[in-house]
Design a protein around this motif. Structure first.
Motif: not given
Length: 159
Positions: A21-31
Motif C-alpha cells: 500500500q505504501i509503495t502504491h501511494e508513494a509511486f503513484e505520486k512519483y509517476i
C-alpha cells in the motif's frame, strides 16, 4: 528506533500488504512528479514479491501505532555494493523526519555490512527527491532514458 512518534524496524512477513500500500501511494505520486506516461514495476509487484524481498534483502519499515507509514528495501550484492529501491513514505506522513530516519538506519546497516557503495535510481526531474538524496550524501553518477523518462543513478560512497 523511536523518533517523533514513529518507530523503525526490520520488516516482517505480515507487513507485506501494508508495504504494498505504501509503495502504491508513494509511486503513484512519483509517476505524477516524474511525468511518466503509464505504469512502473513498483506498482505491479505482488504480495509474494514483497515477501521474497523481506526474506532475501534488507527491508525496513517505519510505523505509527502499528500502521506502516514508510518503507525501504536494499539488495546487497557480492561486490560490496548495494541497491536501494522502493523507498517511500505515505504522503500524509511526509516531512516528519520518517524518510531521513529510514535512510539513517540504512546508512548504519550499510556500514555494519561493509558496503562500499549504495546506489539507487530516481526521476531526475523530481527536484525535491534529488535534493533529499543530495542531503543524505548521494551524488548523481549518470542519467538515462531507458524507461521512457530521465532517471538519475545516484551513488553514496562509504569509505
Amino acid at each position: 528506533m523511536i523518533n517523533a512518534g514513529f518507530e523503525i524496524r526490520n520488516a516482517a512477513m505480515e507487513d507485506a500488504e501494508q508495504i504494498q500500500q505504501i509503495t502504491h501511494e508513494a509511486f503513484e505520486k512519483y509517476i505524477e512528479l516524474a511525468g511518466i506516461d503509464g505504469t512502473i514495476a513498483a506498482l505491479e509487484e505482488s504480495i509474494e514479491d514483497i515477501k521474497k524481498d523481506i526474506a532475501e534483502n534488507l527491508v525496513l519499515v517505519a510505523y505509527i501505532n502499528g500502521r506502516v507509514v514508510g518503507s525501504v528495501r536494499v539488495k546487497l550484492t557480492e561486490d560490496h555494493t548495494a541497491y536501494l529501491s522502493r523507498f517511500g513514505v505515505n504522503p500524509n506522513f511526509q516531512n516528519l523526519g520518517i524518510g531521513k530516519a529510514l535512510m539513517n538506519l540504512v546508512d548504519i546497516n550499510m556500514k555494519v555490512l561493509g558496503v562500499k557503495q549504495l546506489q539507487l535510481h530516481t526521476g531526475a526531474k523530481i527536484t525535491g527527491l534529488v535534493r533529499f538524496y543530495y542531503g543524505r550524501g548521494f551524488y548523481i553518477d549518470s542519467t538515462n532514458k531507458d524507461r521512457g523518462y530521465i532517471r538519475a543513478l545516484l551513488c553514496k560512497d562509504y569509505a
